[in-house]
Write a protein that holds these residues in place. Structure first.
Motif, PDB file in Angstrom:
ATOM      1  N   UNK A  53       0.876  -1.166   0.000  1.00  0.00           N
ATOM      2  CA  UNK A  53       0.000   0.000   0.000  1.00  0.00           C
ATOM      3  C   UNK A  53       0.912   1.215   0.000  1.00  0.00           C
ATOM      4  N   UNK A  54       0.650   2.208  -0.829  1.00  0.00           N
ATOM      5  CA  UNK A  54       1.551   3.358  -0.937  1.00  0.00           C
ATOM      6  C   UNK A  54       1.570   4.184   0.348  1.00  0.00           C
ATOM      7  N   UNK A  55       2.751   4.605   0.756  1.00  0.00           N
ATOM      8  CA  UNK A  55       2.928   5.413   1.959  1.00  0.00           C
ATOM      9  C   UNK A  55       3.309   6.837   1.577  1.00  0.00           C
ATOM     10  N   UNK A  56       2.968   7.823   2.412  1.00  0.00           N
ATOM     11  CA  UNK A  56       2.157   7.745   3.643  1.00  0.00           C
ATOM     12  C   UNK A  56       0.688   7.522   3.313  1.00  0.00           C
ATOM     13  N   UNK A  57      -0.008   6.912   4.251  1.00  0.00           N
ATOM     14  CA  UNK A  57      -1.402   6.555   3.989  1.00  0.00           C
ATOM     15  C   UNK A  57      -2.224   6.622   5.276  1.00  0.00           C
ATOM     16  N   UNK A  58      -3.508   6.893   5.117  1.00  0.00           N
ATOM     17  CA  UNK A  58      -4.478   6.765   6.204  1.00  0.00           C
ATOM     18  C   UNK A  58      -5.128   5.397   6.046  1.00  0.00           C
ATOM     19  N   UNK A  59      -4.866   4.511   6.996  1.00  0.00           N
ATOM     20  CA  UNK A  59      -5.421   3.165   6.954  1.00  0.00           C
ATOM     21  C   UNK A  59      -6.771   3.141   7.676  1.00  0.00           C
ATOM     22  N   UNK A  60      -7.221   1.954   8.048  1.00  0.00           N
ATOM     23  CA  UNK A  60      -8.506   1.806   8.730  1.00  0.00           C
ATOM     24  C   UNK A  60      -9.584   1.359   7.771  1.00  0.00           C
ATOM     25  N   UNK A  61     -10.140   0.158   8.023  1.00  0.00           N
ATOM     26  CA  UNK A  61     -11.174  -0.345   7.109  1.00  0.00           C
ATOM     27  C   UNK A  61     -12.288  -1.092   7.834  1.00  0.00           C
ATOM     28  N   UNK A  62     -12.473  -0.767   9.111  1.00  0.00           N
ATOM     29  CA  UNK A  62     -13.608  -1.296   9.872  1.00  0.00           C
ATOM     30  C   UNK A  62     -14.324  -0.136  10.556  1.00  0.00           C
ATOM     31  N   UNK A  63     -14.697   0.852   9.752  1.00  0.00           N
ATOM     32  CA  UNK A  63     -15.256   2.076  10.296  1.00  0.00           C
ATOM     33  C   UNK A  63     -16.764   2.041  10.463  1.00  0.00           C
ATOM     34  N   UNK A  64     -17.218   2.721  11.502  1.00  0.00           N
ATOM     35  CA  UNK A  64     -18.650   2.967  11.686  1.00  0.00           C
ATOM     36  C   UNK A  64     -18.818   4.433  12.041  1.00  0.00           C
ATOM     37  N   UNK A  65     -19.952   4.992  11.662  1.00  0.00           N
ATOM     38  CA  UNK A  65     -20.145   6.403  11.957  1.00  0.00           C
ATOM     39  C   UNK A  65     -21.507   6.901  11.513  1.00  0.00           C
TER      40      UNK A  65
END
Length: 369
Positions: A53-65
């Protein structure tokens, strides 16, 4: 708008909180105020560059909101709706059109490419480029943008902070049983690994009527929890009489097996435990080569089945899991431990060490930048 995000800058580097600018949603996109986000093995594998995955990156893929704003072509959610964000898929390729979005032809690019399909970004920083749209959501932050296609509206009466992991890890484990293996009532199933994915599979097996559910691990505490969540038997994969232990449970073997470890020796334990025409599902992410006795496989008519995201259609399956939870038949909340954002790197470490089964970061409590 200005937001705060957890950025992964370099390989193996800790998460750092920084300010960024977030664009508004495009016509088919949704802006979401993140309540919470689970930490998944895949986030840590991307952080450590095991998955590219290209860096820098904002990860996180189990989001709720909560939906903050929508583009002018969005129809399935509106501001104020509670949502879970799941994996990216194009919705247009042959597999998506056939109802198998987890095998989308564009899955790798959409989920690991570091941007929209056209290469653009919604997150920006003044001095540095910032990759985003990890699993088409990048939910490690206070707000994010996601395509309408992978946003799922959920029951507002269920605590929203619990629901993020339904978008990946818990969906993967439960879906691998319910959607992929499809054991009938009275079936037997053997589940290797009692992390979040394996324990979710155990709960799903119990909810769907399996009457023999064998949890296998080397962690005694996890095996004890497995019994509370629906397992009928537990085994240590290291025990020398493993095959005899299986025969003592059912002399003909087990109907189904599910491996969450990706380890060659464990997969072989699963295959040799199956009865004729048995099926072994594999969801453990590993680059390890797997070898097996082809003659044995042919002679018993065994099937090895790779499974991605529990073969789930998130818009259908996630509300089903929420309904099972409300009915007391899928207590996945017992896997979750909440962390404040300031504890995010500790949460990641706890996950890697097995201290916490499913860490969830409460981004609605973010007080640091």
């Amino acid at each position: 708008m200005e937001i705060t995000v957890a950025v992964t800058k370099e390989k193996n580097a800790p998460f750092t909180f920084e300010q960024a600018e977030l664009d508004g949603p495009r016509a088919n996109e949704v802006m979401i105020k993140i309540t919470a986000c689970g930490i998944c093995h895949t986030d840590l594998a991307a952080r450590d560059q095991i998955y590219p995955a290209p860096l820098p990156i904002v990860l996180g893929h189990e989001g709720s909101g909560v939906v903050e704003a929508v583009g002018n072509e969005v129809t399935k959610v509106k501001p104020g709706d509670h949502v879970v964000i799941s994996y990216g898929h194009c919705g247009k390729c042959p597999n998506c059109l056939k109802g198998s979005p987890s095998y989308c032809y564009n899955f790798v690019g959409l989920n690991f490419g570091g941007g929209r399909a056209d290469g653009s970004h919604a997150h920006h920083q003044k001095n540095d480029g910032l990759n985003d749209f990890f699993f088409q959501q990048s939910s490690f932050g206070t707000y994010t943008i996601a395509p309408e296609i992978n946003v799922v509206k959920v029951d507002p009466t269920v605590p929203l902070e619990l629901l993020g992991p339904l978008g990946c890890g818990i969906q993967t484990g439960a879906g691998s049983v319910i959607n992929a293996l499809k054991p009938g009532p009275g079936s037997s199933i053997l589940i290797f690994g009692t992390g979040a994915v394996g324990l979710s599979a155990i709960m799903a097996a119990a909810a769907t009527g399996c009457t023999t559910i064998i949890a296998v691990d080397i962690n005694a505490g996890r095996l004890e929890l497995a019994l509370k969540l629906g397992a009928t038997h537990t085994l240590d994969s290291r025990q020398s009489d493993f095959a005899d232990a299986i025969k003592a449970i059912d002399s003909d073997g087990i109907d189904y097996a599910l491996d969450t470890t990706g380890r060659n020796e464990v997969i072989n334990l699963a295959l040799y435990a199956l009865k004729s025409r048995g099926v072994c599902g594999i969801i453990g992410a590993s680059h390890t080569a797997v070898s097996f006795d082809a003659n044995y496989m042919v002679g018993k008519g065994l099937t090895i089945k790779g499974i991605v995201e529990g073969e789930s259609i998130p818009e259908i399956f996630i509300p089903q899991l929420v309904a099972l939870h409300k009915a007391g038949k899928f207590p996945f909340d017992q896997l979750i431990k909440f962390y404040d954002p300031a504890e995010m790197n500790q949460a990641a470490e706890d996950s890697e060490k097995g201290v916490t089964i499913k860490p969830v970061i409460r981004f609605d409590q973010l007080t640091i930048i």
